[in-house]
Motif scaffolding. Structure first.
Motif, PDB file in Angstrom:
ATOM      1  N   SER A   1       0.843  -1.197   0.000  1.00  0.00           N
ATOM      2  CA  SER A   1       0.000   0.000   0.000  1.00  0.00           C
ATOM      3  C   SER A   1       0.880   1.249   0.000  1.00  0.00           C
ATOM      4  N   VAL A   2       0.231   2.398  -0.232  1.00  0.00           N
ATOM      5  CA  VAL A   2       0.895   3.700  -0.193  1.00  0.00           C
ATOM      6  C   VAL A   2       0.222   4.529   0.897  1.00  0.00           C
ATOM      7  N   VAL A   3       1.043   5.115   1.780  1.00  0.00           N
ATOM      8  CA  VAL A   3       0.525   5.956   2.857  1.00  0.00           C
ATOM      9  C   VAL A   3       1.037   7.375   2.651  1.00  0.00           C
ATOM     10  N   LEU A   4       0.100   8.318   2.475  1.00  0.00           N
ATOM     11  CA  LEU A   4       0.444   9.720   2.271  1.00  0.00           C
ATOM     12  C   LEU A   4       0.293  10.449   3.597  1.00  0.00           C
ATOM     13  N   PHE A   5       1.408  10.698   4.282  1.00  0.00           N
ATOM     14  CA  PHE A   5       1.380  11.353   5.593  1.00  0.00           C
ATOM     15  C   PHE A   5       1.147  12.862   5.482  1.00  0.00           C
ATOM     16  N   GLY A   6       1.755  13.474   4.488  1.00  0.00           N
ATOM     17  CA  GLY A   6       1.648  14.927   4.351  1.00  0.00           C
ATOM     18  C   GLY A   6       2.414  15.391   3.134  1.00  0.00           C
ATOM     19  N   GLU A   7       2.407  16.713   2.917  1.00  0.00           N
ATOM     20  CA  GLU A   7       3.053  17.241   1.724  1.00  0.00           C
ATOM     21  C   GLU A   7       4.559  16.988   1.777  1.00  0.00           C
ATOM     22  N   PRO A   8       5.137  16.466   0.683  1.00  0.00           N
ATOM     23  CA  PRO A   8       6.577  16.243   0.626  1.00  0.00           C
ATOM     24  C   PRO A   8       7.310  17.535   0.276  1.00  0.00           C
ATOM     25  N   VAL A   9       8.631  17.443   0.211  1.00  0.00           N
ATOM     26  CA  VAL A   9       9.435  18.617  -0.136  1.00  0.00           C
ATOM     27  C   VAL A   9       9.575  18.728  -1.645  1.00  0.00           C
TER      28      VAL A   9
ATOM     29  N   LEU B   1      -3.768   5.188   1.393  1.00  0.00           N
ATOM     30  CA  LEU B   1      -4.325   5.780   2.603  1.00  0.00           C
ATOM     31  C   LEU B   1      -3.741   7.182   2.741  1.00  0.00           C
ATOM     32  N   ALA B   2      -4.587   8.174   2.919  1.00  0.00           N
ATOM     33  CA  ALA B   2      -4.121   9.565   2.931  1.00  0.00           C
ATOM     34  C   ALA B   2      -4.526  10.269   4.220  1.00  0.00           C
ATOM     35  N   CYS B   3      -3.599  11.042   4.746  1.00  0.00           N
ATOM     36  CA  CYS B   3      -3.824  11.830   5.961  1.00  0.00           C
ATOM     37  C   CYS B   3      -3.763  13.316   5.597  1.00  0.00           C
ATOM     38  N   ASN B   4      -4.663  14.106   6.173  1.00  0.00           N
ATOM     39  CA  ASN B   4      -4.641  15.561   6.002  1.00  0.00           C
ATOM     40  C   ASN B   4      -5.007  15.972   4.578  1.00  0.00           C
ATOM     41  N   MET B   5      -6.237  16.413   4.425  1.00  0.00           N
ATOM     42  CA  MET B   5      -6.723  16.834   3.111  1.00  0.00           C
ATOM     43  C   MET B   5      -6.817  18.351   2.980  1.00  0.00           C
TER      44      MET B   5
ATOM     45  N   PHE C   1      -1.365  18.851  -2.824  1.00  0.00           N
ATOM     46  CA  PHE C   1      -0.541  17.767  -3.378  1.00  0.00           C
ATOM     47  C   PHE C   1      -1.429  16.622  -3.860  1.00  0.00           C
ATOM     48  N   MET C   2      -2.469  16.305  -3.089  1.00  0.00           N
ATOM     49  CA  MET C   2      -3.378  15.220  -3.468  1.00  0.00           C
ATOM     50  C   MET C   2      -4.147  15.555  -4.741  1.00  0.00           C
ATOM     51  N   VAL C   3      -4.522  16.825  -4.908  1.00  0.00           N
ATOM     52  CA  VAL C   3      -5.187  17.249  -6.141  1.00  0.00           C
ATOM     53  C   VAL C   3      -4.275  16.982  -7.340  1.00  0.00           C
ATOM     54  N   CYS C   4      -2.997  17.281  -7.183  1.00  0.00           N
ATOM     55  CA  CYS C   4      -2.024  17.029  -8.265  1.00  0.00           C
ATOM     56  C   CYS C   4      -1.936  15.542  -8.568  1.00  0.00           C
ATOM     57  N   LEU C   5      -1.804  14.725  -7.526  1.00  0.00           N
ATOM     58  CA  LEU C   5      -1.661  13.283  -7.714  1.00  0.00           C
ATOM     59  C   LEU C   5      -2.900  12.694  -8.386  1.00  0.00           C
ATOM     60  N   GLU C   6      -4.082  13.097  -7.909  1.00  0.00           N
ATOM     61  CA  GLU C   6      -5.333  12.579  -8.471  1.00  0.00           C
ATOM     62  C   GLU C   6      -5.477  12.925  -9.950  1.00  0.00           C
ATOM     63  N   ASN C   7      -5.135  14.151 -10.294  1.00  0.00           N
ATOM     64  CA  ASN C   7      -5.314  14.592 -11.677  1.00  0.00           C
ATOM     65  C   ASN C   7      -4.278  13.986 -12.615  1.00  0.00           C
ATOM     66  N   ILE C   8      -3.059  13.782 -12.137  1.00  0.00           N
ATOM     67  CA  ILE C   8      -2.050  13.113 -12.960  1.00  0.00           C
ATOM     68  C   ILE C   8      -2.475  11.677 -13.232  1.00  0.00           C
ATOM     69  N   TYR C   9      -2.938  10.992 -12.184  1.00  0.00           N
ATOM     70  CA  TYR C   9      -3.367   9.605 -12.356  1.00  0.00           C
ATOM     71  C   TYR C   9      -4.507   9.510 -13.358  1.00  0.00           C
ATOM     72  N   LYS C  10      -5.482  10.412 -13.222  1.00  0.00           N
ATOM     73  CA  LYS C  10      -6.629  10.356 -14.141  1.00  0.00           C
ATOM     74  C   LYS C  10      -6.225  10.752 -15.552  1.00  0.00           C
TER      75      LYS C  10
END
Length: 357
Positions: free
Chosen positions: A146-154, A188-192, A210-219
């Motif tokens: 699985s992938v766990v997204l704790f927060g925004e990366p650098v 699994l994602a934390c902090n939206m 960051f999640m908006v970016c990831l979601e849109n790239i995937y789609k």
């Protein structure tokens, strides 16, 4: 007491690293002469870049009262309940002591984006100066469950690229993309939070961006929606259930027999309404006992009483800053009370509850 407090941190107690003056005054009213809390208190933050104990130590210094780690709920705290993932290999994204955080939550085999990049250096190609001069081949066995997204990366471009690689190869980054493997491995994602308040005059990008970016790239690549196994952090229902679990544990520890019926969420954003009764998460949490959650909006965070009037919530043009998987309910963004700061919030709740310290 028949009530408890859920305090946000950013915009309520601090702006960035600068304390809000009213915070220390407020918390002197919440403890007795021995420093014991007179009512159950939990700090509910969407931050996820440190351990609970470090945040508790920061709050103790900031507020001048002793705070235990059991009073602190980070955005990732509910991951303790996702035990079916704990024995598996997981890819973790964010910043701070990620391995320490993951292991503290119960994950036995966490691997960071930096480790993956080190073992698969050809995958990170956006920054030309960081491309390897020598081709590396190694027997790095990596198969995340699985992938766990704790927060925004650098470095967003690195994390976006490598997470997409993992999702589109079913956990074998470096292999050709296999778009037919859908749905992908669990995320699994934390902090939206789309934005958050620091010392700058306007809000800053949060993990939600960051999640908006990831979601849109995937789609854009697959034509399909990225799916989440779980979303946690405010304003998810799971987060408030877990917060109530911590409130109840405090009352039990202090031998307070009266049930906690009302939770007051003090924050720079709002969430209110009748508590959903009888919910549980994998039998880890008892069914909710609190009857209602009331929001107290402070004016020291994102909200400003002197700003432009918000768009009519009934209008189709109203801007919704929440996550795409959460429906927009105008009733949940109307605060029960608006006060200048956290000190005024404590005074108001004491008055509403007819509570005399």
């Amino acid at each position: 007491p028949s009530f408890g407090f859920l305090f946000d941190i950013d915009g309520v107690l601090v702006r960035g690293k600068t304390p809000i003056p009213a915070a220390r005054t407020a918390f002197q009213k919440l403890v007795n002469s021995q420093g014991q809390f007179l009512v159950p208190v939990v700090f509910v933050t969407n931050a996820g870049n440190c351990l609970r104990q470090k945040k508790a130590d920061q709050l103790s210094h900031l507020l001048g009262v002793p705070i235990s780690q059991d009073q602190v709920m980070m955005s990732h705290s509910p991951l303790r309940m996702f035990k079916r993932y704990h024995e598996k290999c997981v890819l973790v994204s964010g910043q701070g002591p990620l391995l320490d955080i993951a292991q503290d939550l119960g994950f036995c085999q966490p691997i960071t984006i930096d480790t993956l990049r080190e073992k698969r250096p050809l995958l990170d190609a956006v920054d030309h100066d960081r491309r390897p001069n020598v081709l590396v081949s190694g027997g790095f066995c990596f198969k995340p469950f699985s992938v766990v997204l704790f927060g925004e990366p650098v470095r967003w471009e690195t994390s976006l690229q490598l997470i997409i690689d993992v999702l589109l190869t079913s956990g074998y980054p470096g292999n050709p993309y296999e778009q037919e493997n859908y749905p992908h491995i669990p995320v699994l994602a934390c902090n939206m939070d789309l934005m958050w308040v620091a010392e700058a005059q306007s809000p800053r990008f949060g993990h939600g961006t960051f999640m908006v970016c990831l979601e849109n790239i995937y789609k854009k690549i697959t034509g399909k929606d990225l799916k989440y196994e779980a979303l946690m952090g405010k304003p998810s229902r799971l987060t408030y259930q877990y917060a109530e679990h911590l409130i109840r544990a405090q009352a039990l520890q202090r031998s307070w027999e009266q049930p906690i019926l009302t939770l007051y969420a003090v924050g720079p954003a709002t969430l209110s309404g009748d508590w959903e009764m009888g919910l549980s998460w994998e039998k880890e949490l008892a069914s909710a006992a609190a009857a209602r959650c009331r929001s107290v909006l402070v004016c020291t965070g994102v909200y400003s009483p002197h700003g432009e009037a918000p768009a009519d919530s009934s209008s189709t043009e109203a801007v919704f800053h929440g996550h795409r998987d959460f429906s927009f309910d105008p009733a949940l963004v109307e605060p029960d009370h608006i006060v200048p700061d956290v000190d005024a919030a404590v005074d108001l709740v004491f008055q509403l509850e007819n509570f005399t310290p």
